[in-house]
Design an enzyme around this catalytic site. Sequence first.
Site, PDB file in Angstrom:
ATOM      1  N   ALA A  11       7.786  40.130  52.079  1.00 52.40           N
ATOM      2  CA  ALA A  11       6.676  39.906  51.152  1.00 52.40           C
ATOM      3  C   ALA A  11       5.359  40.438  51.669  1.00 52.40           C
ATOM      4  O   ALA A  11       4.400  40.606  50.918  1.00 52.40           O
ATOM      5  CB  ALA A  11       6.544  38.407  50.872  1.00 52.40           C
ATOM      6  N   GLY A  12       5.299  40.718  52.962  1.00 59.62           N
ATOM      7  CA  GLY A  12       4.030  41.118  53.569  1.00 59.62           C
ATOM      8  C   GLY A  12       3.543  42.462  53.074  1.00 59.62           C
ATOM      9  O   GLY A  12       4.307  43.269  52.549  1.00 59.62           O
ATOM     10  N   ARG A  16      -1.308  47.017  58.704  1.00 59.38           N
ATOM     11  CA  ARG A  16      -1.517  48.031  59.737  1.00 59.38           C
ATOM     12  C   ARG A  16      -1.000  49.410  59.340  1.00 59.38           C
ATOM     13  O   ARG A  16      -1.298  50.395  59.994  1.00 59.38           O
ATOM     14  CB  ARG A  16      -0.860  47.565  61.053  1.00 59.38           C
ATOM     15  CG  ARG A  16      -1.617  46.435  61.719  1.00 59.38           C
ATOM     16  CD  ARG A  16      -0.784  45.738  62.790  1.00 59.38           C
ATOM     17  NE  ARG A  16       0.154  44.776  62.214  1.00 59.38           N
ATOM     18  CZ  ARG A  16       0.995  44.027  62.928  1.00 59.38           C
ATOM     19  NH1 ARG A  16       1.027  44.150  64.252  1.00 59.38           N
ATOM     20  NH2 ARG A  16       1.809  43.183  62.343  1.00 59.38           N
ATOM     21  N   LYS A  23       4.867  47.997  53.002  1.00 53.07           N
ATOM     22  CA  LYS A  23       5.375  48.493  54.283  1.00 53.07           C
ATOM     23  C   LYS A  23       6.864  48.774  54.273  1.00 53.07           C
ATOM     24  O   LYS A  23       7.317  49.845  54.699  1.00 53.07           O
ATOM     25  CB  LYS A  23       5.052  47.481  55.386  1.00 53.07           C
ATOM     26  CG  LYS A  23       5.665  47.852  56.729  1.00 53.07           C
ATOM     27  CD  LYS A  23       5.153  46.962  57.841  1.00 53.07           C
ATOM     28  CE  LYS A  23       5.909  45.661  57.927  1.00 53.07           C
ATOM     29  NZ  LYS A  23       5.502  44.887  59.127  1.00 53.07           N
ATOM     30  N   LYS A 350      18.525  77.605  38.649  1.00 56.05           N
ATOM     31  CA  LYS A 350      18.273  76.259  38.131  1.00 56.05           C
ATOM     32  C   LYS A 350      19.262  75.930  37.035  1.00 56.05           C
ATOM     33  O   LYS A 350      19.494  76.751  36.154  1.00 56.05           O
ATOM     34  CB  LYS A 350      16.845  76.175  37.575  1.00 56.05           C
ATOM     35  CG  LYS A 350      16.462  74.773  37.124  1.00 56.05           C
ATOM     36  CD  LYS A 350      15.532  74.745  35.943  1.00 56.05           C
ATOM     37  CE  LYS A 350      16.259  75.018  34.645  1.00 56.05           C
ATOM     38  NZ  LYS A 350      15.428  74.811  33.445  1.00 56.05           N
ATOM     39  N   ALA A 379      19.298  93.487  41.269  1.00 57.59           N
ATOM     40  CA  ALA A 379      18.016  93.027  41.812  1.00 57.59           C
ATOM     41  C   ALA A 379      16.975  92.892  40.705  1.00 57.59           C
ATOM     42  O   ALA A 379      16.900  93.728  39.814  1.00 57.59           O
ATOM     43  CB  ALA A 379      17.520  94.011  42.866  1.00 57.59           C
ATOM     44  N   SER A 404      19.856  96.417  37.397  1.00 60.47           N
ATOM     45  CA  SER A 404      18.656  95.907  38.071  1.00 60.47           C
ATOM     46  C   SER A 404      17.510  95.750  37.086  1.00 60.47           C
ATOM     47  O   SER A 404      17.371  96.523  36.135  1.00 60.47           O
ATOM     48  CB  SER A 404      18.226  96.880  39.169  1.00 60.47           C
ATOM     49  OG  SER A 404      19.205  96.879  40.168  1.00 60.47           O
TER      50      SER A 404
HETATM   51  C1  UD1 Z   1       7.034  37.755  63.792  1.00 59.38           C
HETATM   52  C2  UD1 Z   1       7.339  36.529  64.672  1.00 59.38           C
HETATM   53  C3  UD1 Z   1       7.224  36.935  66.129  1.00 59.38           C
HETATM   54  C4  UD1 Z   1       8.185  38.069  66.432  1.00 59.38           C
HETATM   55  C5  UD1 Z   1       7.952  39.225  65.470  1.00 59.38           C
HETATM   56  C6  UD1 Z   1       9.049  40.243  65.618  1.00 59.38           C
HETATM   57  C7  UD1 Z   1       6.560  34.614  63.388  1.00 59.38           C
HETATM   58  C8  UD1 Z   1       5.533  33.573  63.263  1.00 59.38           C
HETATM   59  N1  UD1 Z   1       6.394  35.486  64.368  1.00 59.38           N
HETATM   60  O1  UD1 Z   1       5.693  38.134  64.045  1.00 59.38           O
HETATM   61  O2  UD1 Z   1       7.554  35.834  66.969  1.00 59.38           O
HETATM   62  O3  UD1 Z   1       8.031  38.499  67.768  1.00 59.38           O
HETATM   63  O4  UD1 Z   1       7.959  38.771  64.106  1.00 59.38           O
HETATM   64  O5  UD1 Z   1       8.776  41.388  64.870  1.00 59.38           O
HETATM   65  O6  UD1 Z   1       7.505  34.628  62.611  1.00 59.38           O
HETATM   66  N2  UD1 Z   1       6.455  38.024  55.902  1.00 59.38           N
HETATM   67  C9  UD1 Z   1       6.572  37.502  54.624  1.00 59.38           C
HETATM   68  N3  UD1 Z   1       5.694  36.538  54.237  1.00 59.38           N
HETATM   69  C10 UD1 Z   1       4.731  36.066  55.049  1.00 59.38           C
HETATM   70  C11 UD1 Z   1       4.613  36.605  56.357  1.00 59.38           C
HETATM   71  C12 UD1 Z   1       5.502  37.591  56.759  1.00 59.38           C
HETATM   72  O7  UD1 Z   1       7.443  37.891  53.857  1.00 59.38           O
HETATM   73  O8  UD1 Z   1       3.991  35.178  54.617  1.00 59.38           O
HETATM   74  C13 UD1 Z   1       7.409  39.050  56.309  1.00 59.38           C
HETATM   75  C14 UD1 Z   1       6.727  40.372  56.583  1.00 59.38           C
HETATM   76  O9  UD1 Z   1       6.686  41.157  55.403  1.00 59.38           O
HETATM   77  C15 UD1 Z   1       7.625  40.988  57.651  1.00 59.38           C
HETATM   78  C16 UD1 Z   1       8.197  39.784  58.362  1.00 59.38           C
HETATM   79  O10 UD1 Z   1       8.010  38.677  57.505  1.00 59.38           O
HETATM   80  O11 UD1 Z   1       8.673  41.745  57.087  1.00 59.38           O
HETATM   81  C17 UD1 Z   1       7.536  39.522  59.706  1.00 59.38           C
HETATM   82  O12 UD1 Z   1       6.170  39.327  59.500  1.00 59.38           O
HETATM   83  P1  UD1 Z   1       5.085  39.900  60.478  1.00 59.38           P
HETATM   84  O13 UD1 Z   1       3.735  39.524  59.994  1.00 59.38           O
HETATM   85  O14 UD1 Z   1       5.346  41.340  60.742  1.00 59.38           O
HETATM   86  O15 UD1 Z   1       5.426  39.037  61.759  1.00 59.38           O
HETATM   87  P2  UD1 Z   1       4.881  39.247  63.205  1.00 59.38           P
HETATM   88  O16 UD1 Z   1       3.448  38.881  63.239  1.00 59.38           O
HETATM   89  O17 UD1 Z   1       5.275  40.612  63.634  1.00 59.38           O
END
Ligand code: UD1
Length: 454
Positions: A11-12, A16, A23, A350, A379, A404
Amino acid sequence: MGGVAAIVMAAGKGTRMKSNTPKILHQVCGKPLAAHVVQALRDAGIDDITVVVGHGRELVEQALGPALKYVYQEQQLGTGHAVLQAKGVVDHDKTVLVVSGDTPLLTPFTLQKLVECQQLAGAKVSVLTAVLSDPAGYGRIIRSPDGRVAEIVEYKDATPEQRAIQEINSGTYCFSGRFLFGGLTKLSPANAQKEYYLTDLVGMAVEAGEKVEGLVCSDEREIQGINSREQLAEAVRVMNAINLQRLMAEGVTVVDPFTTYIDSGVRVGRDSVVLPFCLLQGNTVIGEECTIGPQSRLSNVSVGNRAVVEHSVAKDAVIGDDCLIGPFAYLRPGTVLGAKVKIGDFVEIKNSFVDEGSKIPHLSYVGDSHVGRNVNVGAGTITCNYDGKTKSHTEIGDGAFIGSNTNLVAPVKVGSGAMTAAGSTITKDVPPDSLGVARNKQVNIQNWVSASKK
Ligand code: UD1
Ligand code: CA
């Protein structure tokens, strides 16, 4: 694997990445990050897969397809909150694998091992860990003096001593479903990021006297999570190297692995040679004893045996056995070539079928056409298939000889065994075995040059 469900956190936003695309939809070797994760789960024998979507929800669902369950996390309040969204759709009696959508290098083998580790130990939680020389921003695995996993501390919450620990949380876990969904409702966001951390369930299990396992992944490349464009490029490098190794092990010569990019879905037959600077993409399938490259890009192309494709680009096309393509040919979607066809330099095809033994050796455009067997296209021949409104069909019979620089103004037919005179603009059908001539007669004016110089 019976009795196992999976939850993919996706969901993130991936801040970055600095991207308009979510992502997990960024591509590695022909597939979005999350599609690799889903594939690894399926290859591990897990069909019950729930994806937690949020940012770019529609795009993600479209990319991953309808065979998965989706739950929506409206606000990204942390990984614990993400998994909680699946509470209503996952069977709590199952063993639940939780993975991130951004770890495309995870293998089915490791996922199976993690489930086995959990089931053999009768654990409530098993965490996949890795020991890294540069553990960067990962969560740290805290072990008690007897070596058992005690808790996971996020980098941002860790003390300097904890940050010195090199064993990290990969973000891949196996839970007892009942423990997982029971524990998630008890999480609190009292931490540096004000998030609901999934990782807190580890300490919670230990405190409750439940069994927790930590499985160290021997290949640290596998657990690499993608957070930046730089890590994306690194994942491409690693996965590409794995794909090339697989093909080489199967009997394919890859002359220069450093300039050859082959997607995960591509198959190449034995004794085929891939020369430098090639991209083989999508569902491309290449037969045996072919020579591909140098410098060719084939995307969703099927190539027969013993074909040669040099300095060329092809997309959504079929190339038959023993074809010679290029240098500098462009095969666009809908091109189908029979066996022993030659498509030479600066030729574009094509949406056309070119039958066995025909040759289009130089400087031609053939579109929306059917070219019979053993046809020779001279050609500079062009099919004039588009009048600005409609695309029209050109039919060239078996054994025809196109002079040609012929323009074939479609719709038009050249019968089998027929010829066209060089430089003709053919607007009417040419019957079989006939010569079509459509050009002005030449006039020579004697001494015109010398006279004009005076
Ligand atoms: C997380 C772990 C960390 C681990 C790392 C490995 C936690 C608290 N930390 O950190 O210990 O070393 O992964 O890569 O879990 N996501 C959601 N909803 C949210 C937050 C995140 O769906 O509310 C998803 C993101 O899209 C992603 C995954 O969860 O695919 C991990 O989230 P991310 O923020 O990348 O976690 P890290 O901070 O890397
Ligand atoms: Ca985070």
